[in-house]
Write a protein that holds these residues in place. Structure first.
Motif, PDB file in Angstrom:
ATOM      1  N   LEU A  16       0.749  -1.206   0.076  1.00  0.00           N
ATOM      2  CA  LEU A  16      -0.091   0.072   0.092  1.00  0.00           C
ATOM      3  C   LEU A  16       0.961   1.289   0.048  1.00  0.00           C
ATOM      4  N   ILE A  17       1.921   1.165   0.751  1.00  0.00           N
ATOM      5  CA  ILE A  17       2.919   2.373   0.747  1.00  0.00           C
ATOM      6  C   ILE A  17       3.582   2.695  -0.781  1.00  0.00           C
ATOM      7  N   SER A  18       3.851   1.400  -1.378  1.00  0.00           N
ATOM      8  CA  SER A  18       4.370   1.631  -2.615  1.00  0.00           C
ATOM      9  C   SER A  18       3.355   2.247  -3.588  1.00  0.00           C
ATOM     10  N   TYR A  19       2.088   1.731  -3.287  1.00  0.00           N
ATOM     11  CA  TYR A  19       0.832   2.247  -4.224  1.00  0.00           C
ATOM     12  C   TYR A  19       0.797   3.785  -3.968  1.00  0.00           C
ATOM     13  N   GLY A  20       1.076   4.353  -2.703  1.00  0.00           N
ATOM     14  CA  GLY A  20       0.945   5.692  -2.266  1.00  0.00           C
ATOM     15  C   GLY A  20       2.112   6.358  -2.932  1.00  0.00           C
ATOM     16  N   THR A  21       3.244   5.876  -2.812  1.00  0.00           N
ATOM     17  CA  THR A  21       4.473   6.578  -3.310  1.00  0.00           C
ATOM     18  C   THR A  21       4.195   6.812  -4.987  1.00  0.00           C
TER      19      THR A  21
END
Lengths: 262, 141
Positions: A16-21
């Motif tokens: 999810l953090i990768s998606y956010g980035t």
């Protein structure tokens, strides 16, 4: 179990953090209210958030039936555990069914997109993202003249007047173009390809968790049914399966937030 | 498989669960209510799309995020009974997860900075960035 769940939480968190980035790093990201606005049997009606709310409530409710199963387990009430395990399994299957419909709807979607000066219809896949910015009206008019007949037929078909794309092709080029112009379509340019990959990757990974949760719950149901836990003297395993199931619900809460709400 | 009860029992604090199911339904009610509020805010964002400036949009999104954390708290604490475990055990789960606070801040800032770099062409890019000849400016909006 808790430490396994913690490691799983890190996996989902990293996704999810990768998606956010990536989402923060591009100028335009798909608007969830535009992407997820369909509902089964509602045709082309614009119902943002409706279907995914249904999925969310299904999962929350199956979490409740799971707690009730654990609760009955504490009371050593086999019939109660069986009843609530069945309800939980049904909830899980209902969620998976919804997700299958949603994926199918997105992959087979036919949105009109302006690519390389011509129009084409496009669904959302890991390599296609039709959810870019609105195309320039002048460019659309110019592109219509250059668009091959097959694409025009597919666009006319996407308007939902019924019939097959082949049947529309017999209309003739000018008539197809005027039909498309009259429809006042919202034409976009392609969006960042990463959207499909992240959406299908993360919801797919979550869906796989739901699926394995259902399998675990079925096994627990059968073990309950055959009286294994009564012999053992406690329903500890139901509690562990319950932890996994709640975790799946927990992850959905965050997936729901990241993909659908904001 | 037929080992005695005591051997298979996990060494965790086992509370006396309240006999009623009242608390479960209450938590379900809270979760549903929070979800409905989130959806209402989601629809508000949809209705005000293109109308609102950056600040109200981002504030609403942060509020939705806070409500999501509240939901997570209720699920973990009541449905998963983590609230009933002993304190040290809770800490071994919660403290590593606190790393996420930093992950989120760092990676979102990274994405934002990446966007700024891609959007900035040779004229407005700070001097230090121009040390490398900017043959490829990346895509400009």
């Amino acid at each position: 179990m808790w430490y396994f769940l913690m490691s799983d939480a890190f996996t989902f968190g990293a996704f999810l953090i990768s998606y956010g980035t990536i989402r923060f790093s591009v100028n335009h990201w798909a608007d969830p209210n535009q992407v997820f606005n369909a509902f089964p049997f509602a045709g082309h009606a614009n119902l943002p958030l409706a279907f995914v709310s249904l999925m969310t409530f299904i999962l929350i409710f199956s979490s409740v039936t799971m707690v009730l199963a654990v609760h009955e387990g504490h009371k050593m009430n086999r019939k109660g555990v069986e009843k609530y395990m069945i309800l939980t399994i049904i909830g899980g299957l209902a969620f998976l069914g919804c997700q299958a419909w949603e994926w199918t709807h997105m992959i087979t979607g036919d949105h009109t997109v302006l690519v390389d000066g011509v129009l084409q219809t496009m669904g959302t896949t890991v390599t296609n993202n039709p959810w870019g910015v609105a195309a320039d009206p002048g460019a659309i008019t110019a592109a219509l003249q250059k668009t091959p007949d097959a694409n025009l037929a597919a666009i006319v078909h996407s308007l939902g007047h019924g019939g097959t794309a082949d049947a529309h092709a017999t209309l003739g080029r000018d008539q197809m173009i005027s039909t498309i112009q009259a429809a006042n379509l919202h034409v976009t340019t392609p969006g960042p390809i990463a959207f499909g990959g992240y959406f299908f990757g993360i919801t797919g990974f979550h869906g796989f968790h739901v699926f394995s949760g259902v399998v675990i719950n079925v096994i627990m149901y059968l073990k309950t049914k055959f009286g294994h836990f009564d012999q053992r003297g406690h329903y500890e395993m139901i509690e562990k399966a319950g932890l996994y199931w709640h975790f799946v619900d927990l992850v959905w809460v965050f997936v729901f937030l990241c993909f659908y709400l904001v | 498989m037929s080992s005695p009860h005591d051997l298979t029992k996990e060494v965790t604090f086992h509370p006396e669960h309240s006999s009623g199911t009242g608390r479960i339904w209450k938590v379900f009610g809270i979760l549903s209510l929070l979800t409905i509020i989130e959806l209402a805010l989601g629809y508000l964002l949809y209705a005000k799309h293109g109308e609102w400036s950056y600040t109200p949009v981002i504030s609403t999104k942060i509020l939705i995020g806070v409500l999501t954390l509240a939901k997570a708290y209720y699920i973990v604490s009541y449905f998963m009974h983590l609230g009933d475990e002993i304190r040290n055990f809770i800490m071994t789960i919660i403290v590593p997860l606190a790393l996420f606070i930093w992950f989120i801040i760092a990676f979102l800032a990274d994405g934002e900075s990446w966007k700024q770099l891609k959007n900035t062409d040779g004229h407005s890019r700070p001097v230090t960035e121009q040390a490398v000849p900017a043959a490829n400016h990346g895509e400009k909006k």
